[in-house]
Design a protein around this motif. Structure first.
Motif, mmCIF file in Angstrom:
data_model
loop_
_atom_site.group_PDB
_atom_site.id
_atom_site.type_symbol
_atom_site.label_atom_id
_atom_site.label_comp_id
_atom_site.label_asym_id
_atom_site.label_seq_id
_atom_site.Cartn_x
_atom_site.Cartn_y
_atom_site.Cartn_z
ATOM 1 N N GLN A 138 0.843 -1.189 0.000
ATOM 2 C CA GLN A 138 0.000 0.000 0.000
ATOM 3 C C GLN A 138 0.882 1.244 0.000
ATOM 4 O O GLN A 138 1.872 1.322 0.712
ATOM 5 C CB GLN A 138 -0.922 0.015 1.223
ATOM 6 C CG GLN A 138 -2.030 -1.014 1.177
ATOM 7 C CD GLN A 138 -2.989 -0.876 2.353
ATOM 8 O OE1 GLN A 138 -2.665 -0.261 3.358
ATOM 9 N NE2 GLN A 138 -4.168 -1.464 2.210
ATOM 10 N N ILE A 139 0.504 2.229 -0.814
ATOM 11 C CA ILE A 139 1.276 3.462 -0.948
ATOM 12 C C ILE A 139 0.759 4.498 0.052
ATOM 13 O O ILE A 139 -0.429 4.817 0.074
ATOM 14 C CB ILE A 139 1.175 4.031 -2.375
ATOM 15 C CG1 ILE A 139 1.700 3.008 -3.381
ATOM 16 C CG2 ILE A 139 1.928 5.346 -2.487
ATOM 17 C CD1 ILE A 139 3.173 2.712 -3.247
ATOM 18 N N ALA A 199 8.554 -4.655 -7.393
ATOM 19 C CA ALA A 199 8.472 -3.397 -8.133
ATOM 20 C C ALA A 199 7.589 -3.550 -9.366
ATOM 21 O O ALA A 199 6.940 -2.591 -9.790
ATOM 22 C CB ALA A 199 9.875 -2.929 -8.526
ATOM 23 N N LEU A 200 7.559 -4.730 -9.939
ATOM 24 C CA LEU A 200 6.686 -4.961 -11.091
ATOM 25 C C LEU A 200 5.220 -4.911 -10.663
ATOM 26 O O LEU A 200 4.375 -4.363 -11.380
ATOM 27 C CB LEU A 200 7.010 -6.300 -11.748
ATOM 28 C CG LEU A 200 6.171 -6.691 -12.970
ATOM 29 C CD1 LEU A 200 6.184 -5.589 -14.024
ATOM 30 C CD2 LEU A 200 6.673 -8.005 -13.571
ATOM 31 N N ALA A 201 4.903 -5.458 -9.505
ATOM 32 C CA ALA A 201 3.525 -5.384 -9.004
ATOM 33 C C ALA A 201 3.091 -3.934 -8.850
ATOM 34 O O ALA A 201 1.944 -3.574 -9.150
ATOM 35 C CB ALA A 201 3.410 -6.116 -7.672
ATOM 36 N N LEU A 202 4.007 -3.069 -8.386
ATOM 37 C CA LEU A 202 3.668 -1.659 -8.229
ATOM 38 C C LEU A 202 3.348 -1.014 -9.568
ATOM 39 O O LEU A 202 2.463 -0.157 -9.670
ATOM 40 C CB LEU A 202 4.825 -0.917 -7.558
ATOM 41 C CG LEU A 202 4.556 0.547 -7.200
ATOM 42 C CD1 LEU A 202 3.420 0.660 -6.196
ATOM 43 C CD2 LEU A 202 5.816 1.203 -6.651
ATOM 44 N N ARG A 203 4.049 -1.427 -10.624
ATOM 45 C CA ARG A 203 3.751 -0.883 -11.954
ATOM 46 C C ARG A 203 2.316 -1.222 -12.356
ATOM 47 O O ARG A 203 1.623 -0.415 -12.977
ATOM 48 C CB ARG A 203 4.717 -1.449 -13.004
ATOM 49 C CG ARG A 203 6.174 -1.196 -12.765
ATOM 50 C CD ARG A 203 6.551 0.273 -12.795
ATOM 51 N NE ARG A 203 7.937 0.488 -13.112
ATOM 52 C CZ ARG A 203 8.970 0.279 -12.292
ATOM 53 N NH1 ARG A 203 8.747 -0.183 -11.080
ATOM 54 N NH2 ARG A 203 10.202 0.527 -12.674
ATOM 55 N N PHE A 204 1.867 -2.426 -12.019
ATOM 56 C CA PHE A 204 0.491 -2.818 -12.319
ATOM 57 C C PHE A 204 -0.504 -1.985 -11.505
ATOM 58 O O PHE A 204 -1.577 -1.633 -11.990
ATOM 59 C CB PHE A 204 0.280 -4.307 -12.036
ATOM 60 C CG PHE A 204 0.679 -5.199 -13.177
ATOM 61 C CD1 PHE A 204 -0.270 -5.735 -14.025
ATOM 62 C CD2 PHE A 204 2.013 -5.507 -13.403
ATOM 63 C CE1 PHE A 204 0.094 -6.555 -15.084
ATOM 64 C CE2 PHE A 204 2.399 -6.321 -14.449
ATOM 65 C CZ PHE A 204 1.436 -6.845 -15.299
ATOM 66 N N VAL A 205 -0.135 -1.676 -10.268
ATOM 67 C CA VAL A 205 -1.001 -0.833 -9.436
ATOM 68 C C VAL A 205 -1.197 0.522 -10.101
ATOM 69 O O VAL A 205 -2.324 1.024 -10.227
ATOM 70 C CB VAL A 205 -0.399 -0.661 -8.030
ATOM 71 C CG1 VAL A 205 -1.177 0.397 -7.246
ATOM 72 C CG2 VAL A 205 -0.405 -1.984 -7.276
ATOM 73 N N TYR A 206 -0.093 1.134 -10.554
ATOM 74 C CA TYR A 206 -0.182 2.446 -11.187
ATOM 75 C C TYR A 206 -0.885 2.381 -12.544
ATOM 76 O O TYR A 206 -1.438 3.388 -13.000
ATOM 77 C CB TYR A 206 1.210 3.054 -11.349
ATOM 78 C CG TYR A 206 1.777 3.596 -10.055
ATOM 79 C CD1 TYR A 206 1.035 4.466 -9.265
ATOM 80 C CD2 TYR A 206 3.048 3.240 -9.620
ATOM 81 C CE1 TYR A 206 1.542 4.954 -8.082
ATOM 82 C CE2 TYR A 206 3.566 3.736 -8.433
ATOM 83 C CZ TYR A 206 2.807 4.601 -7.663
ATOM 84 O OH TYR A 206 3.300 5.091 -6.488
ATOM 85 N N ILE A 257 -1.641 -10.797 -4.473
ATOM 86 C CA ILE A 257 -0.409 -11.255 -3.834
ATOM 87 C C ILE A 257 -0.566 -12.709 -3.399
ATOM 88 O O ILE A 257 -1.567 -13.079 -2.770
ATOM 89 C CB ILE A 257 -0.056 -10.370 -2.628
ATOM 90 C CG1 ILE A 257 0.119 -8.904 -3.080
ATOM 91 C CG2 ILE A 257 1.207 -10.867 -1.945
ATOM 92 C CD1 ILE A 257 1.174 -8.686 -4.127
ATOM 93 N N ILE A 258 0.398 -13.515 -3.707
ATOM 94 C CA ILE A 258 0.357 -14.941 -3.403
ATOM 95 C C ILE A 258 0.486 -15.182 -1.902
ATOM 96 O O ILE A 258 1.195 -14.452 -1.199
ATOM 97 C CB ILE A 258 1.475 -15.684 -4.167
ATOM 98 C CG1 ILE A 258 1.263 -17.199 -4.122
ATOM 99 C CG2 ILE A 258 2.846 -15.304 -3.634
ATOM 100 C CD1 ILE A 258 2.204 -17.959 -5.064
ATOM 101 N N ASN A 259 -0.209 -16.181 -1.417
ATOM 102 C CA ASN A 259 -0.155 -16.561 -0.003
ATOM 103 C C ASN A 259 -0.084 -18.079 0.070
ATOM 104 O O ASN A 259 -1.030 -18.769 -0.301
ATOM 105 C CB ASN A 259 -1.387 -16.043 0.741
ATOM 106 C CG ASN A 259 -1.311 -16.255 2.245
ATOM 107 O OD1 ASN A 259 -0.631 -17.166 2.725
ATOM 108 N ND2 ASN A 259 -2.008 -15.409 2.987
ATOM 109 N N ALA A 260 1.047 -18.587 0.572
ATOM 110 C CA ALA A 260 1.252 -20.037 0.611
ATOM 111 C C ALA A 260 0.306 -20.728 1.580
ATOM 112 O O ALA A 260 0.095 -21.944 1.498
ATOM 113 C CB ALA A 260 2.698 -20.350 0.985
#
Length: 648
Positions: free
Chosen positions: A276-277, A628-635, A642-645
């Motif tokens: 979260q930003i 950082a790639l996930a953040l690009r998708f957010v923007y 987000i994966i959760n085992a």
């Protein structure tokens, strides 16, 4: 870093001024020297706090952050101090409470020089940045497995620390002092020399506190803690030791940053949902060098050079328009092809109107040497779009032409710390050659208010500038930004007179239709493309359950074969298999082989961060570890999961 790195830039909607870029550059220089010593002597260190968050989520500095944080285990810290004293370059220093008067902290600072310095060698070495800058070095101590014993240790440390500060600050005297020192001796078993006083006593007692921090042996500990303040005053931020057993390197700006192997688990402990930003500031004053600058101004016996303006520069007579017949000339003066897009809508607006004869006259800019002398020219008129007819600035006589409008996008004149245009193109000069000087910024920030401290403070670097003051018209995209400009400019000229506010209100124009805006990213039609992103941190923390989660995810992908294309990216697994369980590493490779055999997508290892924007634009959704790639998708306003085992 190349020269372009130090230019002012808007990153993730936040304006990063050139002076802060220089501070980043110094910090990265100090990091390089620190890293060299640590590599040479096999001393592990870890990016920590905001820097760890930055490495994971941004692949570099968080735009609204201004420092660099690392940590070391206590024994490694002591080893580092030993070698750093001998091997850091001349002028560098590790500042801590034992060697630097007034440093009342249990965090060390590695700096390029422990004082403000305007000497030529220093300014050449550190990008023209004169202020103290470097790395915060935190110490991780063993937390006792017996938490009651750990809490008692913390209480004793709190008491000794309070006594040390009260006596050194003159808040205790006479018999009270003796009583408190005796109690400290009783609690710690350490004799305190009564001949010590003031700062000498404080340093000695801080040493006792530090001994308490370091008192738990490895075999009696199951976790690490930064004792001050996260192991004291009721805080119990204990991180399992196994998370720090190994390190890996994540991309960070133009280098890499060493992080704990289980960096995701560490970050969840410290920040919770750290994807979260939150553009807020809870630490020191931002930017950190402002305080040093104020101290400098207080001792100077001359006036420090700075741009100044007064109410008379805002409240000035209206200028007469062009009453001549025929098309009016309008001249655009873009100073960098990479910024042309911020002028283009305004250009198209006037070029489509037969009442105007529009000229695009690119001008060069020049990087400054340490002493402000203009050196390297940057000029690439060939980089403008092919359908834009550019004209030669050396053949354009603005004074003779006297266009109806001159449109600029560089607000700085001579007051940027990194670059400048030639004096003949300063706003204070060219406004004499036109009926209307128009300023449209070469960047777009997110909206913010005066209450957004860092954003508002940075307006010093682009709002309180001559191009804005001298312009007859300022074009902005939103009413909120106009409000900020008016508030800040009124403060800058030292007047909230109604005439000043009215003049600014009339001069600043909100025209979103004339301002550049990123086109919305379209989802692909037909089959969708998904990014599946996994990291060595996920494997190290989750082990076999992590492999099970990956295999079940592959099964789900295979059920959508023909409808879903998957790009599976792994980060830091290659080259670090020896740092995780051998069986897990082997099972991961088998999962990759199965994925590739199913033919449901492509597998890639450690793509360059420069590819992230392209991937976010071309793919439809993201699933996997924080990155950082996930953040690009957010923007890009695209789905991120987000994966959760632990979720089956």
């Amino acid at each position: 870093m190349n020269d372009e790195f130090y230019e002012d830039e808007v990153i993730e909607g936040f304006y990063v001024p050139s002076m802060l870029k220089k501070a980043w550059g110094v910090q990265l220089d100090v990091l390089a020297e620190t890293d060299a010593i640590c590599r040479k002597h096999n001393i592990p260190y870890f990016a920590d706090w905001g820097t760890l968050l930055a490495a994971i989520r941004h692949n570099g500095y968080i735009p609204w952050d201004d420092d660099l944080d690392i940590s070391m285990r206590r024994k490694d810290y002591e080893r580092f101090l030993h070698y750093a004293e001998k091997e850091l370059p001349e002028g560098f220093k590790v500042m801590h409470f034992k060697n630097h008067p007034g440093h009342h902290f249990f965090v060390a600072r590695i700096v390029g020089k422990p004082r403000i310095c305007f000497e030529e060698d220093h300014l050449r070495r550190f990008h023209g940045f004169p202020y103290i800058a470097g790395i915060d070095l935190f110490v991780l101590d063993n937390a006792c497995t017996d938490r009651n014993r750990e809490r008692y240790k913390s209480k004793v440390a709190e008491f000794v620390l309070t006594v040390a500060d009260n006596i050194a600050d003159g808040n205790a005297e006479g018999n009270e002092v003796e009583e408190m020192l005796s109690q400290c001796e009783s609690y710690t078993g350490r004799r305190i020399d009564r001949s010590l006083a003031g700062e000498d006593l404080r340093v000695f007692m801080y040493g006792i506190v530090e001994e308490l921090f370091a008192s738990i042996p490895d075999e009696e500990s199951d976790a690490l803690v930064q004792m001050m303040p996260f192991g004291m005053y009721g805080n119990e931020l204990y991180i399992p030791k196994e998370y720090y057993n190994e390190t890996v390197r994540l991309p960070y700006m133009n280098t890499t940053m060493q992080v704990p192997l289980c960096y995701d688990a560490v970050m969840r402990r410290k920040f919770g949902n750290y994807m979260q930003i939150h553009k807020k500031w809870d630490g020191h004053d931002y930017p950190f060098f402002y305080g040093q600058h104020e101290q400098l101004l207080a001792v100077l016996d001359f006036e420090f050079p700075a741009y100044k303006a007064g109410p008379e520069d805002i409240v000035r007579p209206d200028r007469t328009g062009n009453d001549g017949e025929g098309p009016e000339d309008i001249v655009f003066l873009p100073f960098a092809a990479k910024h042309w897009k911020y002028m283009e809508k305004l250009y198209r607006h006037y070029a489509a109107d037969s009442r105007y004869r529009v000229h695009v006259v690119p001008i060069p800019y020049y990087y400054k040497a340490w002493d402000g002398v203009l050196e390297k020219e940057v000029f690439a008129p060939e980089d403008y779009p092919a359908d834009i007819p550019v004209e030669d600035y050396t053949q354009t006589d603005l004074e003779r032409m006297h266009p109806a409008k001159i449109i600029i996008q560089n607000p700085f004149d001579e007051w940027n710390t990194v670059y400048s245009v030639k004096p003949q193109f300063y706003s204070k000069v060219i406004r004499q050659y036109t009926d209307e000087l128009v300023y449209i910024p070469f960047f777009i920030t997110d909206d913010f208010t005066k209450e957004n401290g860092p954003e508002y403070r940075n307006t010093d670097h682009y709002v309180c500038m001559p191009g804005v003051i001298n312009a007859d018209t300022v074009i902005l995209p939103t009413q909120q930004l106009k409000t900020v400009y008016i508030e800040r400019l009124a403060e800058f000229v030292g007047s909230d007179d109604t005439n000043v506010i009215a003049a600014l209100d009339g001069r600043i124009r909100v025209s979103p239709e004339l301002v550049y805006k990123d086109d919305p990213v379209k989802m692909s039609e037909g089959g969708k493309t998904l990014i599946f992103f996994t990291t060595v941190s996920f494997l190290a923390e989750n082990g076999k359950s992590g492999i099970d989660k990956i295999n079940k995810t592959i099964d789900i992908f295979s059920e959508s074969a023909g409808k879903l294309n998957v790009i599976w990216i792994s980060q830091c697994v290659k080259g670090n298999e020896d740092k995780i369980d051998k069986g897990v590493a082997s099972d991961f490779r088998e999962a990759v082989k199965r994925f590739e055999k199913l033919g449901i997508g492509k597998y890639a290892e450690d793509p360059d961060g420069s590819e992230y924007d392209r991937l976010a634009e071309s793919c439809d959704a993201y699933y996997g570890d924080p990155s950082a790639l996930a953040l690009r998708f957010v923007y890009a306003h695209k789905p991120v999961m987000i994966i959760n085992a632990n979720i089956r």
